[in-house]
Design a protein around this motif. Structure first.
Motif, PDB file in Angstrom:
ATOM      1  N   GLU A 177       0.584  -1.459  -0.103  1.00  0.00           N
ATOM      2  CA  GLU A 177      -0.034   0.043  -0.422  1.00  0.00           C
ATOM      3  C   GLU A 177       0.914   1.364  -0.245  1.00  0.00           C
ATOM      4  N   ALA A 178       2.053   1.450   1.162  1.00  0.00           N
ATOM      5  CA  ALA A 178       3.006   2.461   0.929  1.00  0.00           C
ATOM      6  C   ALA A 178       3.774   3.147  -0.353  1.00  0.00           C
ATOM      7  N   ALA A 227      -9.028  -0.352  -3.906  1.00  0.00           N
ATOM      8  CA  ALA A 227      -8.678  -0.178  -2.524  1.00  0.00           C
ATOM      9  C   ALA A 227      -8.899   1.050  -1.728  1.00  0.00           C
ATOM     10  N   PHE A 228      -7.525   2.162  -1.982  1.00  0.00           N
ATOM     11  CA  PHE A 228      -7.839   3.936  -2.735  1.00  0.00           C
ATOM     12  C   PHE A 228      -8.861   4.572  -2.867  1.00  0.00           C
ATOM     13  N   GLY A 232     -12.206   6.350  -0.903  1.00  0.00           N
ATOM     14  CA  GLY A 232     -12.177   7.941  -1.560  1.00  0.00           C
ATOM     15  C   GLY A 232     -10.955   8.692  -1.917  1.00  0.00           C
ATOM     16  N   MET A 233      -9.370   7.740  -1.432  1.00  0.00           N
ATOM     17  CA  MET A 233      -8.519   9.057  -1.361  1.00  0.00           C
ATOM     18  C   MET A 233      -7.917   8.682  -2.974  1.00  0.00           C
ATOM     19  N   TYR A 275      -4.425   5.717   8.749  1.00  0.00           N
ATOM     20  CA  TYR A 275      -5.007   6.200   7.096  1.00  0.00           C
ATOM     21  C   TYR A 275      -5.326   5.224   6.466  1.00  0.00           C
ATOM     22  N   ALA A 276      -4.935   4.164   7.043  1.00  0.00           N
ATOM     23  CA  ALA A 276      -5.032   2.615   6.151  1.00  0.00           C
ATOM     24  C   ALA A 276      -6.439   2.093   5.696  1.00  0.00           C
TER      25      ALA A 276
END
Lengths: 278, 278
Positions: A177-178, A227-228, A232-233, A275-276
């Motif tokens: 993810e990062a 997933a992001f 909504g990121m 955040y995740a």
DNA sequence: CGAGAGGTTGAATAAAGTCAACAAACGTGG
DNA sequence: CCACGTTTGTTGACTTTATTCAACCTCTCG
């Protein structure tokens, strides 16, 4: 050995039939850049007012899918990207590609060829590209009379090294993810620098290429983007990306290897999770 | 700003109390090397017979645990390792170390400082070390009159970059087993080059440091070494390593990311398994 | 409009990480 | 010189992460 390849007019196609076009400067360009143009592009101070009117560097064009240089090819020039998007790859003993970078405007190509006089990576155009050709002999000769240029060369080589080091740090220490988050932030920054929108852009590469670059599978990249999108990121649709919460992306570090158990790992984890999870 | 450090007499100690000695050249050395010595060390052709008798470079000594340079410190010199072992690390926002390299004889330190004039990594002595100090200004000035030296500098910078690229390739594409195997092969090669035994040597770093370097946890490193020991490829006892089947180690590549599904992945896997299983 | 490349998603598996307990070596100070 | 605390290394049980395999969808290009 053989690579697939068909260069089409559209930017988004790469793998083409093999051994069709030799790598290198077919389609000689019509444009030329001065030494000053080159330094400006590299964001390097260039003070001296010299006879640079005739210090011109030729441009070369490549169509999407074409190779600028291949592994093992004789090195004699560096390239600066004037426009367009590329990828550089390493090819392992089984023919698998490992993407090393996605050069775009102002990036430099070919540095890995200096020491052995053979390029040790391959550069492929992902879109139609316009590159500035810098014959290495000419460049170093010039550097002997222009101290700023000499420094510029050292700077650029060192900068490339620092970039690779950051990459190693990322691959060695960050979760999937990062990594994907950082990749998006990096693209956003680069587009901003080029004067494009930093919030809304198109990916120039496939999920497979992103995965290779980040040390992940294409499925993991796809899932992570989804997933992001979910939380909504970002908004993602195929190659269209809209960054909706840049700060969240920037803060989305995560610590999968236990490189940090000694310290304040609990707090970090919670902060990251905040955040995740959302 | 201030860095921690208390150098102890024994090689195997690093993290120390903070803010004692500033990083940098305490204990000024007594030894000097000529430009020719330096070039020989770097395996770079040096033909010119010049006035090099007074072109001398000072040595500096560091004890185990001391820092040669720290992140953010002003850059003004490169170092070549004359003897001893070090690590270079990046430090992330939480203070976690990411090991970038384990420099030893003939390796160069500090290249990442050229472009920003600040070192972007930290170099720590893992054993007592003797380094050759190369003031960068002096070096580049010399390069203006000695073309071979100029080329040597470009070569060394490019070489470092290629090394980092290989590292990215490894982190991006290899399994834990393959990484550890490569690490051992790399050490074996380096020791051979230095005239030591390539079959029997001592690790100079902790499992944690190896793990950081390879993007793995210390437990995974430990387990993998035990597994290699189990199947007789090596004999390991704490930091003592004996290489028993170098070829097996060299062939132990494995392909965890699916970077290769398109092609002859089945054959590869079988070949790799043959080694991995026994 | 049809083929093929690229992208998404789900379910199962495998690889590596985490946590924890313990053992061995080191180095320090009594 | 020996005992003890600390650091480093090993190993096991369990969890998590990311990969694998496979099906299906969607664009684009010819």
């Amino acid at each position: 050995m053989l690579q697939t390849q068909i260069s089409t007019s559209k930017p988004f196609s790469q793998t083409l039939p093999s051994s069709s076009l030799p790598a290198g400067r077919q389609c000689q360009g019509r444009l030329w850049s001065s030494l000053k143009d080159v330094c400006d592009l590299l964001r390097i101070p260039f003070a001296s007012v010299c006879d640079d009117e005739d210090l011109l560097f030729q441009h070369v064009q490549f169509k999407a899918g074409q190779r600028v240089h291949t592994i093992g090819q004789n090195f004699d020039a560096l390239y600066i990207v004037h426009s367009g998007f590329l990828k550089t790859v390493l090819i392992d003993e089984y023919g698998n590609e490992q993407v090393l970078s996605f050069p775009m405007k102002a990036d430099i190509l070919g540095v890995d060829g200096i020491n052995s006089r053979l390029y040790s990576s391959e550069a492929v155009a992902l879109s139609d590209c316009d590159l500035i050709l810098l014959p290495f002999k000419k460049l170093t000769a010039l550097a002997r009379t222009h101290v700023e240029l000499e420094n510029a060369i050292y700077d650029v080589l060192s900068r490339e090294l620092v970039r690779e080091q950051a990459m190693v740090g990322m691959l060695g220490a960050l979760s999937a993810e990062a990594r994907v988050a950082r990749f998006l932030v990096m693209l956003s920054d680069r587009f901003a620098l080029m004067g494009y929108s930093s919030k809304f852009f198109n990916l120039r590469m496939t999920r497979h290429e992103i995965g290779s670059y980040l040390g992940l599978t294409l499925e993991t990249v796809s899932r992570t983007l989804s997933a992001f999108n979910e939380i909504g990121m970002i908004a993602v649709n195929q190659r269209t990306i809209e960054i909706k919460d840049l700060e969240a992306l920037k803060n989305l570090r995560r610590l999968p290897p236990s490189r940090n158990r000694a310290k304040q790992s609990k707090e970090n984890k919670l902060a990251a999770m905040a955040y995740a999870v959302q």
